[in-house]
Design an enzyme around this catalytic site. Structure first.
Site, mmCIF file in Angstrom:
data_model
loop_
_atom_site.group_PDB
_atom_site.id
_atom_site.type_symbol
_atom_site.label_atom_id
_atom_site.label_comp_id
_atom_site.label_asym_id
_atom_site.label_seq_id
_atom_site.Cartn_x
_atom_site.Cartn_y
_atom_site.Cartn_z
ATOM 1 C CB CYS A 81 -9.435 4.810 0.148
ATOM 2 S SG CYS A 81 -7.818 5.234 0.855
ATOM 3 C CG ASP A 94 -1.792 1.235 1.337
ATOM 4 O OD1 ASP A 94 -2.373 1.635 0.308
ATOM 5 O OD2 ASP A 94 -1.894 1.835 2.427
ATOM 6 C CB SER A 95 0.135 4.786 -0.631
ATOM 7 O OG SER A 95 -1.034 4.876 0.149
ATOM 8 C CD GLU A 107 -0.299 6.821 6.018
ATOM 9 O OE1 GLU A 107 0.784 6.800 6.618
ATOM 10 O OE2 GLU A 107 -0.713 5.848 5.348
ATOM 11 C CB CYS A 153 -3.109 0.731 -2.526
ATOM 12 S SG CYS A 153 -3.172 2.461 -3.010
ATOM 13 C CG HIS A 168 -5.116 5.064 4.150
ATOM 14 N ND1 HIS A 168 -4.572 4.512 3.010
ATOM 15 C CD2 HIS A 168 -4.076 5.562 4.870
ATOM 16 C CE1 HIS A 168 -3.256 4.678 3.033
ATOM 17 N NE2 HIS A 168 -2.928 5.305 4.148
HETATM 18 N N1 DGL Z 1 -4.864 3.378 0.573
HETATM 19 C C1 DGL Z 1 -4.898 3.855 -0.739
HETATM 20 C C2 DGL Z 1 -6.142 3.484 -1.472
HETATM 21 O O1 DGL Z 1 -6.712 2.450 -1.185
HETATM 22 C C3 DGL Z 1 -4.332 5.195 -1.104
HETATM 23 C C4 DGL Z 1 -4.307 6.318 -0.127
HETATM 24 C C5 DGL Z 1 -3.361 7.397 -0.628
HETATM 25 O O2 DGL Z 1 -2.155 7.098 -0.620
HETATM 26 O O3 DGL Z 1 -3.821 8.464 -1.052
HETATM 27 O O4 DGL Z 1 -6.560 4.151 -2.392
#
Ligand code: DGL
Length: 288
Positions: A194, A17-18, A160, A80, A196
């Site tokens: 997302c 993931d990011s 984050e 992600c 997150h």
């Molecule tokens: N967790 C990521 C997603 O599912 C990206 C969040 C990000 O880095 O902007 O899209």
């Protein structure tokens, strides 16, 4: 590889993931296939991906796939949505025959199956919303679906930072989505598009109100794997996951514990140098 042979292969499953969002996916994977080993890679040096162009996200995602390949993984889970939208095709071609699992198709299928009033709200990053990948996947399943898409990018920063409850989270989530749930045509299904966003699940559920199903893309992807690959579900062969981050491990280590909720987790998180990822540097690792 024949999906039936998957369980016989002792190599780990690679997850990237990011940043910390993919930990929500890892949690679902570990719950559904506790006998598998995992390598997790968070690109904490370059998060967020959701504000960046398709080409940049694709390039970053390919870097992460290369790093996971060097860890000898048997599958890559793109934990992600943004990287799934822009990078899945290139990664799948690059790592073939290693299977690549992305987030969008499983989440879209789960949402289309869950909705009763055909009204779906997508919460995702700017880049995922701009790509229109979710409406395309949903309409391919059911052209009658009504889809509203909102880029809720600030939620990535909140996750984050670990600001996933309390007044700030409540205000930000409310500002983004409250108006959708005060009309008579309210969506009955919300896609957390997302990885997150499941970290803010409780706040989102509270604001959406009763009778709304939240679809977690990572959970949907984990179920997809369980259905399509013979995975190890017995705990006897389980190993502690290995964690890698592209920025300082000092920030990342507490997040692993916080978001995986494994107080007993005994492992390490190691910093990966994006320029020289083959070189291991024990001084950049930290016990968690
Ligand atoms: N967790 C990521 C997603 O599912 C990206 C969040 C990000 O880095 O902007 O899209």
């Amino acid at each position: 590889m024949n999906p039936a042979d998957f369980a016989l292969d002792p190599r780990p499953i690679g997850v990237f993931d990011s940043g910390v969002g993919g930990l929500t996916v890892l949690k679902s994977l570990m719950a559904l296939m506790p006998g598998e080993s995992f390598v997790y890679l968070g690109d904490t040096a370059r998060v967020p991906y959701g504000t960046k162009s398709a080409d940049t996200v694709r390039g970053y995602s390919m870097d992460l796939a290369r790093i996971l390949l060097s860890k000898n993984v048997k599958m890559i889970v793109i934990a992600c949505n943004t990287a799934s939208v822009h990078g899945a095709k290139a990664i799948a071609e690059f790592v073939a025959p290693i299977p690549v699992i992305e987030m969008v198709a499983p989440a879209a299928a789960a949402a289309a199956a869950a909705t009763k009033n055909n009204s779906i709200l997508l919460m995702a990053t700017q880049s995922t919303v701009r790509s229109a990948a979710y409406p395309a996947a949903l309409h391919a399943i059911n052209p009658a679906l009504e889809i509203s898409s909102i880029p809720t990018q600030i939620l990535v920063a909140l996750a984050e930072e670990g600001w996933v409850d309390g007044e700030v989270a409540e205000n930000v989530v409310g500002r983004y989505i409250r108006s959708y749930f005060t009309t008579t045509m309210r969506p009955d299904t919300v896609i957390l598009g997302c990885t997150h966003f499941p970290l803010l699940r409780e706040v989102i559920a509270r604001i959406a109100g009763d009778g709304v199903t939240l679809i977690d893309s990572g959970e949907a992807a984990a179920r997809y794997i369980l259905k399509n690959f013979r995975v190890r579900t017995d705990k006897s062969s389980a190993k502690t996951p290995l964690f890698f981050a592209t920025d300082s491990v000092d920030r990342f280590a507490p997040m692993v514990e916080r978001f995986l909720g494994h107080t007993a987790l005994q492992g390490t998180v190691e910093q990966i140098d994006l320029m020289n990822f083959e070189i291991q540097n024990p001084s950049l690792s930290k016990a968690i």
